[in-house]
Motif scaffolding. Structure first.
Motif, short mmCIF file in Angstrom:
data_model
loop_
_atom_site.label_atom_id
_atom_site.label_comp_id
_atom_site.label_asym_id
_atom_site.label_seq_id
_atom_site.Cartn_x
_atom_site.Cartn_y
_atom_site.Cartn_z
N LEU A 52 0.81 -1.22 0.00
CA LEU A 52 0.00 0.00 0.00
C LEU A 52 0.85 1.27 0.00
O LEU A 52 0.33 2.36 -0.24
N VAL A 202 -11.59 2.00 -0.52
CA VAL A 202 -11.43 1.90 -1.98
C VAL A 202 -10.26 2.77 -2.43
O VAL A 202 -9.45 2.36 -3.27
N LEU A 203 -10.17 3.98 -1.89
CA LEU A 203 -9.07 4.88 -2.25
C LEU A 203 -7.72 4.27 -1.87
O LEU A 203 -6.72 4.46 -2.58
N PHE A 205 -7.02 0.72 -1.11
CA PHE A 205 -6.70 -0.59 -1.67
C PHE A 205 -6.87 -0.67 -3.19
O PHE A 205 -6.23 -1.50 -3.83
N ARG A 206 -7.74 0.17 -3.76
CA ARG A 206 -7.95 0.12 -5.21
C ARG A 206 -7.09 1.15 -5.94
O ARG A 206 -6.55 0.86 -7.01
N PHE A 207 -6.95 2.34 -5.36
CA PHE A 207 -6.25 3.41 -6.06
C PHE A 207 -4.90 3.76 -5.44
O PHE A 207 -4.22 4.66 -5.92
N GLY A 208 -4.52 3.08 -4.37
CA GLY A 208 -3.20 3.28 -3.79
C GLY A 208 -2.92 4.67 -3.25
O GLY A 208 -1.77 5.12 -3.24
N ARG A 209 -3.94 5.33 -2.75
CA ARG A 209 -3.77 6.72 -2.31
C ARG A 209 -3.06 6.86 -0.97
O ARG A 209 -2.68 7.96 -0.58
#
Length: 286
Positions: A52, A202-203, A205-209
């Motif tokens: 992450l 989501v930010l 785990f999905r978008f790596g923010r």
């Protein structure tokens, strides 16, 4: 049909979970403890999941999260109490300063708790050589758990109820008079809890923010602020404060507007991974 008869019955839940002699464990206090502990476990997971973070290098260790647990608890409780006194009950405090110690009479402010936690994070991060924004991101990602449980406890305590309403799910609160009211505590619980938690997850785990310092923290601030402003249209303002400037603005809205602005700016200026990594290394070197 009488609107009172059409209202949903208030659940008969005792605010005191367990009482042993003079010792009483309230749902509200349990919500604080459970929220902090569950949030701590989730924060440890984030700190321990290398993928992450930028270059698979977490900005902090799980041991750091363990050590910050007590700091966060003090920041939340002390800041929340001071915030309530200063933002919502300053007149009573000025008349009787010892009132601040009367925690058993209730009175906690989220905005005060946020400020207290931020102060704790700044001091702790500097002592450990951790990038402050990264610590803020991890703590912010975990906060919705406590917010959800806290709002449920508000509902059980029959406090912070909503404005009078004739919607089918309106509730007659024991402390809210005979009129059916919006269960605004549940509105806040859903928006500030699972919905905000899911968006942040989501930010991350999905978008790596999480690899962009200040992005998740900014998303939390903006998300909470927007949710609180929305719910304030259904929530009854504090009787001793009412509406500000003779209009529809409430204290909750006034304190949440800067959160939205700061959150949006934080996300807009979140540095890309490469730049963030350099900033983190510079901060550690200092």
């Amino acid at each position: 049909m009488d609107p009172i008869q059409a209202a949903m019955p208030f659940p008969n839940i005792d605010p005191v979970l367990i009482s042993i002699g003079p010792l009483a464990i309230h749902w509200y206090g349990l919500a604080y403890v459970a929220g902090i502990l569950i949030g701590w476990r989730y924060a440890r997971t984030l700190a321990g999941t290398e993928r992450l973070w930028f270059n698979d290098k977490p900005a902090m260790t799980q041991a750091d999260i363990d050590d910050f647990l007590l700091w966060s608890a003090v920041g939340i409780v002390l800041g929340g109490r001071l915030g309530y006194i200063l933002f919502y009950d300053f007149g009573a405090f000025a008349h009787n300063p010892l009132r601040i110690l009367e925690v058993w009479k209730g009175g906690m402010s989220f905005h005060g708790g946020l400020i207290g936690t931020i102060v704790a994070m700044i001091i702790f991060a500097r002592k450990r050589g951790i990038l402050v924004w990264s610590l803020f991101d991890v703590v912010a990602a975990s906060a919705p758990v406590g917010l959800f449980l806290g709002r449920l406890a508000n509902f059980i305590n029959s406090e912070l109820w909503g404005r009078p309403s004739d919607v089918p799910w309106a509730v007659v609160f024991p402390t809210g008079g005979p009129e059916p009211r919006h269960p605004s505590q549940l509105y806040e619980a859903i928006l500030e809890g699972p919905i905000l938690f899911f968006v942040l997850m989501v930010l991350i785990f999905r978008f790596g923010r999480l690899s962009r310092p200040r992005y998740i923290g900014g998303a939390f601030l903006a998300g909470y602020g927007a949710s609180r402003i929305f719910v304030e249209f259904f929530r009854e303002p504090d009787a001793h404060i009412g509406y500000l400037f003779g209009g529809w603005l409430t204290m909750g809205m006034l304190l949440s507007l800067p959160m939205v602005a700061i959150g949006v700016i934080a996300m807009a200026y979140a540095k890309p991974p490469a730049t963030s990594a350099v900033a983190a290394e510079d901060g550690a070197a200092k």
